[in-house]
Design an enzyme around this catalytic site. Sequence first.
Site, PDB file in Angstrom:
ATOM      1  N   HIS A   1       7.332  -4.059   1.222  1.00  0.00           N
ATOM      2  CA  HIS A   1       6.146  -4.521   1.962  1.00  0.00           C
ATOM      3  C   HIS A   1       5.416  -3.330   2.587  1.00  0.00           C
ATOM      4  O   HIS A   1       4.200  -3.162   2.419  1.00  0.00           O
ATOM      5  CB  HIS A   1       6.595  -5.513   3.037  1.00  0.00           C
ATOM      6  N   GLU A   2       6.176  -2.477   3.272  1.00  0.00           N
ATOM      7  CA  GLU A   2       5.548  -1.339   3.956  1.00  0.00           C
ATOM      8  C   GLU A   2       4.994  -0.318   2.949  1.00  0.00           C
ATOM      9  O   GLU A   2       4.017   0.366   3.231  1.00  0.00           O
ATOM     10  CB  GLU A   2       6.534  -0.664   4.918  1.00  0.00           C
TER      11      GLU A   2
ATOM     12  N   GLU B   1      -2.879  -6.428   4.762  1.00  0.00           N
ATOM     13  CA  GLU B   1      -1.767  -7.335   4.484  1.00  0.00           C
ATOM     14  C   GLU B   1      -1.795  -7.775   3.016  1.00  0.00           C
ATOM     15  O   GLU B   1      -0.753  -8.033   2.415  1.00  0.00           O
ATOM     16  CB  GLU B   1      -1.867  -8.528   5.440  1.00  0.00           C
TER      17      GLU B   1
END
Lengths: 502, 502
Positions: free
Chosen positions: B270-271, B300
């Site tokens: 995700h990061e 996001e």
Amino acid sequence: MTANKHQDSATPHYNALCAAFKQIHHFEHLRALGDWDQATMMPSGGSQARGDAMAELALHIHGLKTAPDLVDRLAAAGEEALSSEQVANLREMRYQTLQATALPGELVQQKTALTYACEHAWRQQRKDNDWQGFKPNLEQVIALVREEAQILGEAQQLSPYDALLNKFEPGTRTESLNQVFGEIRTWLPDMIKQVQAKQQSWPSAPVPHTSAAAQQALNLDVMTLLGFDFNQGRLDTSSHPFSGGMPGDVRITTRYDETDFITSLYSTIHEVGHARYEQGLPPKWRTQPVGLARSMAIHESQSLFFEMQLARSPAMIVLLTEKINQHLGTALTNQSLTHLVQRVTPGQIRVDADEVTYPCHIMLRFEAEKGLVDNSLQVADLPEFWDNQMQSLLGLSTKGDYRNGCMQDIHWPVGELGYFPSYSLGAMYAAQFKASMVKTLGDIDSLIQAGEMGQIMAWLEQHIWSQGSLLTTDALVTQVTGEVLNPVHFKHHLEQRYLHQW
Amino acid sequence: MTANKHQDSATPHYNALCAAFKQIHHFEHLRALGDWDQATMMPSGGSQARGDAMAELALHIHGLKTAPDLVDRLAAAGEEALSSEQVANLREMRYQTLQATALPGELVQQKTALTYACEHAWRQQRKDNDWQGFKPNLEQVIALVREEAQILGEAQQLSPYDALLNKFEPGTRTESLNQVFGEIRTWLPDMIKQVQAKQQSWPSAPVPHTSAAAQQALNLDVMTLLGFDFNQGRLDTSSHPFSGGMPGDVRITTRYDETDFITSLYSTIHEVGHARYEQGLPPKWRTQPVGLARSMAIHESQSLFFEMQLARSPAMIVLLTEKINQHLGTALTNQSLTHLVQRVTPGQIRVDADEVTYPCHIMLRFEAEKGLVDNSLQVADLPEFWDNQMQSLLGLSTKGDYRNGCMQDIHWPVGELGYFPSYSLGAMYAAQFKASMVKTLGDIDSLIQAGEMGQIMAWLEQHIWSQGSLLTTDALVTQVTGEVLNPVHFKHHLEQRYLHQW
């Protein structure tokens, strides 16, 4: 009453100065963080943006320190009714402001650009032993440093080289250094020969191979033994060990070489000395100039107290031998560790020198710097000067070996002349503090054996760390030892450890 | 021509603005460093000094953004002959300045103090399930946020809640969110039941225990696979994973739990999505507002593209299974990893939710925030409101369980209303981008199988990352996908993966 709560309405100018320097302190905090991160964490791709941000920050701090309002208030605050501690704070404020305002901005920028380029080129030139390439760059830097020294000197009624010394050691003058180093020079070269003769029978002891991870665990354990507060600091890795960060969050670094755990261990102990000084500065004055460490030499006196006075003492060698064997799985004896950390060997490289030969490296540089600044020594003549001095002080030739001669240090490429004496002053102050400490606490070895190392730390905290910059260096040293700098204590220390101990 | 070299004499005001925002950018660099260090490196003892330094820095940045000269030039620059990119930069400058100038300094300070106290108390109150203690604090915070929303709204001709949305999602309005979430609400609760029925036959698969060190090695390897540039960033550990740092030096974090490597691996992925966006922003505009990421939702969308679209796709699960088994010594099959990362389970906690149930958590908070801000929902009625919504959306009761109900998130204690929608908008944009990408590149799974992940990255870089903030969100999304936000792509994605895939 804390420094941030000076609400005394009778001292409005002093109060305003405290607020201004508190603001400066906050930006210095960010500068310390940026420097530390750059050396320990930052990936290479971050370097341009970091450089730009740090330059912006430096400009901002310079602007704050030279704000006309602040400069005006420095005079006005002198007329206010201040306590002796406040007077000391005002003295340190004046010192910082003068250092910041004396130089024209153009010269500062010019020096930044020139030394940046010179240092960058030097990194390769040193590897290549390229004196011919380095020489013109250094000539430009020295010319600019002469100009800087001239201007700084005029602003403070000091000689040019004194003005450079004053940047790192406020109050230290060439004349007293001439005396101190002149005195040392009368006995040190002979002493080195005697020590070498005494150590000739020592068996050569190879340093065992050990992993970086085990070395790190050893370092952390020894840091705890020495009272490093991990709630107020960290240990990390960098290519050159240093102590940075801020009081309350002191960041020290080391490096790991699997063939040489001694260097990592003892450089860590050295940095712990710096760190405990920072961690022990007066909390009451944390945001103010008077709350800073006294000078580079006093800082170095603490790191060398830890590295030399403490960590090479017989009782500490016993403790360290045990911890080394436990963490590294080695089988050292107290004697073999003693041989590893007390061997005296004249060498060409300052940073690798033992504590007996170290002052020779400094005396050489001190003589060279004086000549470079007063124009009596030209850059072109530096290699010959260097070789002559090395011959006379340590009996070594550096002819044609510029890399390990006058090109070995970063200080001159970056234009930092006047700094080198601080290293040896630190060693001398450490010996002098130790002599005083022993008078009230008794022998350090006995204290360590009795598990009373805390008494040693408490003494340092009370007499040095908690004093910050409340006193001038001479006043501090006199308060602690009853006299100003006296190199005889250093001589006694070396005699005791290297000639009488066995 | 780079942003720093605008020497066009016809645009003096715009040039001066660029210089001012470049300066702001440098101080923002230091803020990002301070934040990252605080979460990853700083020992507890450093917290007071860091807090003070960061507050000073925030004040300084605020001062730079609201300088009267800068505000005047924003109007004057609008009259100058600017390129379309420069016009976009000016638009972003105006947006930033308006956000900074709209609120009176007193209100900002009051909110900082109040939310600091509320958050601090909340950390314990949440553990204690202490709603009665938390309620009056939250009431105070909400009252102040209402005032903030009112003032921000008046300054921008927006409704109060729109003004809060506008802080995180410039251009996003309550009305369009009502439509989007209203539409999702018509089909999502049913879909969740269908997916659960379909997954009932899945065997329960326990996550194997694995060491933190092995998990870290796995994460680093997967980061490399996903094109993370380690010359321009790092991976570290923090109590909550985040992406920070700066373009050119992006710092992501994760945390390690020996009983759950999946969370560490997928939060890292995700990061990496966030990080690649930052690493891929237009270098030409690096110091300027138009060079920043478009919005929180677009940010996001990239992290969720990596975490959901990419890392839960069948072809990627094959690659990941292999790497997991290699690093962790496990014996997962593609199917067992699929079961671990695609299982849908309604739960009380937003941050633990799967991608199917996640929007329910957001819709609940969106409805609550609207009511809290327009005064139609009182803090005292929040637990009942929460329980009703959880019953209707996910069939769960949270009665009396405040800790896992309305006290679970940090956003409200710190006064950040208007942020939650960005999470779900991101998921929807990710699905919409994926649908567009597939039209030109073909199926993602085939690309990964063919070793052509680089094509996916190049597409994202070209269409999203390199665009910075040159376009508004709607214009960007329209340019890339031919339409503004359309939740049908998200619905199709969920149907395809969770109902049709097996």
